[in-house]
Design a protein around this motif. Structure first.
Motif, mmCIF file in Angstrom:
data_model
loop_
_atom_site.group_PDB
_atom_site.id
_atom_site.type_symbol
_atom_site.label_atom_id
_atom_site.label_comp_id
_atom_site.label_asym_id
_atom_site.label_seq_id
_atom_site.Cartn_x
_atom_site.Cartn_y
_atom_site.Cartn_z
ATOM 1 N N VAL A 119 -78.022 -23.543 -9.384
ATOM 2 C CA VAL A 119 -77.376 -22.214 -10.423
ATOM 3 C C VAL A 119 -76.382 -21.339 -8.748
ATOM 4 C CG1 VAL A 119 -79.225 -21.591 -11.278
ATOM 5 C CG2 VAL A 119 -79.892 -20.656 -9.133
ATOM 6 N N ASP A 120 -76.433 -21.193 -7.904
ATOM 7 C CA ASP A 120 -75.458 -20.612 -7.323
ATOM 8 C C ASP A 120 -73.963 -21.574 -6.928
ATOM 9 O OD1 ASP A 120 -76.184 -18.850 -5.533
ATOM 10 O OD2 ASP A 120 -76.966 -19.854 -4.228
ATOM 11 N N GLY A 121 -73.973 -22.347 -7.671
ATOM 12 C CA GLY A 121 -72.984 -23.112 -7.739
ATOM 13 C C GLY A 121 -71.275 -23.470 -6.947
ATOM 14 N N LEU A 122 -72.712 -24.005 -5.913
ATOM 15 C CA LEU A 122 -72.034 -25.092 -4.494
ATOM 16 C C LEU A 122 -71.999 -26.319 -4.124
ATOM 17 C CD1 LEU A 122 -73.480 -21.472 -1.983
ATOM 18 C CD2 LEU A 122 -71.593 -21.663 -2.998
ATOM 19 N N THR A 123 -72.375 -26.660 -4.420
ATOM 20 C CA THR A 123 -72.906 -28.429 -4.325
ATOM 21 C C THR A 123 -71.374 -28.521 -4.757
ATOM 22 O OG1 THR A 123 -73.504 -28.972 -6.438
ATOM 23 C CG2 THR A 123 -75.115 -28.406 -5.077
ATOM 24 N N PRO A 124 -70.771 -29.555 -4.060
ATOM 25 C CA PRO A 124 -69.834 -30.319 -3.798
ATOM 26 C C PRO A 124 -68.971 -31.103 -5.386
ATOM 27 C CG PRO A 124 -71.171 -30.802 -2.505
ATOM 28 C CD PRO A 124 -71.637 -30.441 -2.495
ATOM 29 N N TYR A 125 -70.419 -31.126 -6.295
ATOM 30 C CA TYR A 125 -70.052 -31.300 -7.568
ATOM 31 C C TYR A 125 -69.303 -30.534 -8.037
ATOM 32 C CZ TYR A 125 -70.723 -32.859 -12.446
ATOM 33 O OH TYR A 125 -71.167 -33.306 -13.382
ATOM 34 N N SER A 126 -70.411 -29.040 -8.416
ATOM 35 C CA SER A 126 -69.590 -27.525 -9.158
ATOM 36 C C SER A 126 -68.409 -27.792 -8.260
ATOM 37 C CB SER A 126 -70.993 -26.665 -8.596
ATOM 38 O OG SER A 126 -72.275 -27.314 -8.885
ATOM 39 N N ALA A 127 -68.319 -27.412 -7.659
ATOM 40 C CA ALA A 127 -66.886 -26.742 -7.004
ATOM 41 C C ALA A 127 -65.510 -27.880 -7.179
ATOM 42 C CB ALA A 127 -66.859 -27.185 -5.202
ATOM 43 N N GLY A 128 -66.456 -29.460 -7.337
ATOM 44 C CA GLY A 128 -64.773 -30.288 -7.950
ATOM 45 C C GLY A 128 -64.963 -29.585 -9.560
ATOM 46 N N MET A 129 -66.181 -29.795 -10.084
ATOM 47 C CA MET A 129 -66.214 -29.342 -12.079
ATOM 48 C C MET A 129 -65.499 -27.892 -12.140
ATOM 49 S SD MET A 129 -67.441 -31.965 -13.125
ATOM 50 C CE MET A 129 -68.141 -31.461 -14.742
ATOM 51 N N LEU A 130 -65.919 -27.330 -10.850
ATOM 52 C CA LEU A 130 -64.656 -25.952 -11.377
ATOM 53 C C LEU A 130 -63.384 -25.856 -10.780
ATOM 54 C CD1 LEU A 130 -64.763 -22.753 -11.407
ATOM 55 C CD2 LEU A 130 -65.732 -22.742 -8.774
ATOM 56 N N GLN A 131 -62.617 -26.855 -10.162
ATOM 57 C CA GLN A 131 -61.476 -27.073 -9.975
ATOM 58 C C GLN A 131 -60.620 -27.689 -11.019
ATOM 59 O OE1 GLN A 131 -60.363 -28.833 -6.048
ATOM 60 N NE2 GLN A 131 -58.612 -29.914 -6.862
ATOM 61 N N ASN A 132 -61.194 -28.670 -11.841
ATOM 62 C CA ASN A 132 -60.768 -29.313 -13.028
ATOM 63 C C ASN A 132 -60.994 -28.707 -13.886
ATOM 64 O OD1 ASN A 132 -59.827 -31.641 -12.449
ATOM 65 N ND2 ASN A 132 -61.447 -31.485 -11.030
ATOM 66 N N GLY A 133 -61.805 -26.945 -14.489
ATOM 67 C CA GLY A 133 -62.105 -26.107 -14.827
ATOM 68 C C GLY A 133 -63.123 -26.559 -15.963
ATOM 69 N N MET A 134 -63.644 -27.132 -15.607
ATOM 70 C CA MET A 134 -64.926 -27.601 -16.460
ATOM 71 C C MET A 134 -66.670 -27.481 -16.037
ATOM 72 S SD MET A 134 -63.752 -31.761 -17.051
ATOM 73 C CE MET A 134 -64.927 -32.135 -18.059
ATOM 74 N N ALA A 135 -66.690 -26.848 -14.583
ATOM 75 C CA ALA A 135 -67.843 -26.175 -14.314
ATOM 76 C C ALA A 135 -68.664 -25.602 -15.393
ATOM 77 C CB ALA A 135 -67.631 -25.155 -13.580
ATOM 78 N N LEU A 136 -70.479 -25.901 -15.385
ATOM 79 C CA LEU A 136 -70.994 -25.590 -15.967
ATOM 80 C C LEU A 136 -71.702 -23.706 -15.686
ATOM 81 C CD1 LEU A 136 -73.189 -25.504 -18.542
ATOM 82 C CD2 LEU A 136 -74.681 -26.180 -16.786
ATOM 83 N N LEU A 137 -71.781 -24.272 -13.977
ATOM 84 C CA LEU A 137 -72.651 -23.768 -12.980
ATOM 85 C C LEU A 137 -71.747 -22.843 -12.029
ATOM 86 C CD1 LEU A 137 -76.174 -25.032 -12.966
ATOM 87 C CD2 LEU A 137 -75.634 -23.267 -14.118
ATOM 88 N N LYS A 138 -71.422 -21.375 -12.143
ATOM 89 C CA LYS A 138 -70.569 -21.037 -11.086
ATOM 90 C C LYS A 138 -71.140 -20.352 -10.231
ATOM 91 C CE LYS A 138 -66.704 -21.265 -14.874
ATOM 92 N NZ LYS A 138 -65.837 -20.830 -15.655
ATOM 93 N N PRO A 139 -69.939 -20.109 -8.762
ATOM 94 C CA PRO A 139 -71.024 -19.557 -7.897
ATOM 95 C C PRO A 139 -70.987 -17.462 -8.413
ATOM 96 C CG PRO A 139 -69.279 -20.367 -6.936
ATOM 97 C CD PRO A 139 -69.219 -21.210 -8.820
#
Length: 288
Positions: A119-139
């Motif tokens: 829920v903090d959006g800080l895992t490498p997975y979350s960061a990678g998904m954010l970079q690809n515009g597909m993150a569910l949970l963002k910082p």
């Protein structure tokens, strides 16, 4: 010109009302959203942050698990606690309060969190998904800033945004979120030379330094009509302030966030929103 105030208190309340509704809907389907917090050591500021998060969650009907351990807690013990929470089907969000004591590898701990509970959006997975515009949970802090822009109907497309921060918590994820909205983004930091020249070109300035001895955003650093987002908090003579010389800058800016009452309340509100999003995903996976 006197800047219009972007009230984080008002926007956070709007978000929390939506979260309350979502919590009721989830409970009606048998899902009780649950946030687990982990605090290592007894740092007063960290304890206050965790207390505020726990309190807000309870007010919104979100269940909580509060794990507080001594500062001498070993890294392996903390990894095992996170893995235990990963396996607990009743826990939907895991928040490990940062910073951690120096003997613990923060990256290793964060990387252990289940991305679906991040829920903090800080895992490498979350960061990678954010970079690809597909993150569910963002910082949460960058997400809260974007919520402020949306609430006050501030268009970002084509705007030049200068961020003074390059951390994983604020600057880097915010850069990606702004690029998704077609803004042109410049990231400045402690090694940037001639920072004032960048600031005077900016339509929007987002400052997150948090050290008035090192940096204060003054009126001569911005152009007329700029939008100013102050993310920082520090204390001067016992008073809570941000990076911005608020009284002077508000006479030149078009919009401005106050400290306190600006970005701060948004961070906790977006954490609650992320927890409900995580619970919703969990309920869909369970029913599939």
């Amino acid at each position: 010109m006197v800047a219009q105030i972007m009230s984080g208190l008002a926007v956070a309340q709007d978000v929390k009302e939506r979260v309350k509704t979502a919590v009721k809907d989830l409970k009606a389907s048998g899902i009780i959203p649950c946030l687990a917090t982990v605090l290592v050591g007894n740092d007063p500021a960290s304890a206050t942050y965790v207390n505020n998060k726990q309190k807000t969650a309870k007010e919104l009907g979100i269940a909580t698990r509060d794990h507080r351990v001594a500062g001498t807690f070993k890294q392996q013990e903390l990894l095992e606690l996170v893995q235990l929470l990963n396996r607990d089907s009743e826990v939907h969000g895991i928040l490990v309060q940062l910073p951690l004591p120096g003997h613990i590898d923060e990256f290793a701990i964060i990387n252990t969190i289940n991305p679906l509970k991040d829920v903090d959006g800080l895992t490498p997975y979350s960061a990678g998904m954010l970079q690809n515009g597909m993150a569910l949970l963002k910082p949460c802090t960058p997400l809260g800033i974007m919520e402020l822009f949306d609430y006050y109907k501030i268009a970002l497309e084509g705007k030049h945004v200068v961020i003074i921060n390059r951390s994983n918590l604020v600057g880097k994820p915010l850069l990606l979120m702004l690029l998704e909205r077609n803004a042109t983004v410049t990231v400045c930091h402690s090694r940037t030379k001639g920072i004032a020249a960048y600031l005077r070109q900016a339509d929007i300035v987002i400052s997150a330094v948090g050290n008035r001895d090192r940096f204060t955003l003054t009126a001569d650093m911005i152009k007329e009509g700029a939008i100013i987002i102050d993310v920082a908090t520090s204390r001067i003579n016992g008073k809570l302030v941000g990076d911005v010389d608020f009284e002077a800058v508000k006479l030149k800016a078009s919009w401005i966030t106050p400290v306190p009452g600006g970005v701060g309340p948004m961070t906790i509100a977006m954490l609650m929103k992320n927890t409900v999003s995580a619970a919703s995903v969990s309920s869909r996976r369970t029913s599939a």
